[in-house]
Design a protein around this motif. Sequence first.
Motif, PDB file in Angstrom:
ATOM      1  N   ILE A   1       9.899 -41.162  11.360  1.00  0.00           N
ATOM      2  CA  ILE A   1      10.194 -41.338   9.934  1.00  0.00           C
ATOM      3  C   ILE A   1      10.435 -42.813   9.629  1.00  0.00           C
TER       4      ILE A   1
ATOM      5  N   LEU B   1       5.388 -38.305   5.388  1.00  0.00           N
ATOM      6  CA  LEU B   1       6.837 -38.479   5.381  1.00  0.00           C
ATOM      7  C   LEU B   1       7.540 -37.159   5.083  1.00  0.00           C
TER       8      LEU B   1
ATOM      9  N   PHE C   1       9.954 -35.188   7.656  1.00  0.00           N
ATOM     10  CA  PHE C   1      11.337 -34.972   7.258  1.00  0.00           C
ATOM     11  C   PHE C   1      11.674 -33.486   7.267  1.00  0.00           C
TER      12      PHE C   1
END
Length: 138
Positions: free
Chosen positions: A27, A47, A51
Motif C-alpha cells: 500500500i 489501492l 486495502f
Amino acid sequence: MKEKLRNVGVARFNSDHEKLVDFILAITAIVDQLKKRKPEPSDWIQLEKLFNELKSYTRYHFQAEEDLFAKMDYPKKKEHAQEHRRLIETLDTLAEKIAHKEIAYSVDLQFFLLDWLFSHINRHDMQYKEFFNAKGVR
C-alpha cells in the motif's frame, strides 16, 4: 521492516504480523507513486483492492487472537478486543476515503498503518507474550 517486528511469543501471530507488513508495504509503495504523479483509475483500483485485503486479513488475525484469548482465558481479553474494534473502525473509515479517492489522506494512510502495526504489536500484543508462553503456547 519485518526485522523490526517484535516477537510476540506465538509463532502464528508473528507470521500474521509479517503478512500485515507485506500488505502495508504494498500500500505504501502505491501511495508513494501517487504522491509523484496524477493517480490513474487503475491506481485507485489497486489501492482499494490491497486495502480491502489488509482489512480482511486484519479481521482474520484479530479473530484468531480473540479465539485464543477466550480459549486460554486471557485476563486482558476484553481490553485487547476493544483495541481491535477501534482499529477496525479506523480501517473502515480509511477504506471509505480511499473509495472516494481522497488522496489528501495518502500520507495519513501511510503513517497510520505503520504506526498502528508497530504500536499495536509493541504495546498490546507484547502484553500477552508471557501469559501464553507460560501456558505452553508458542
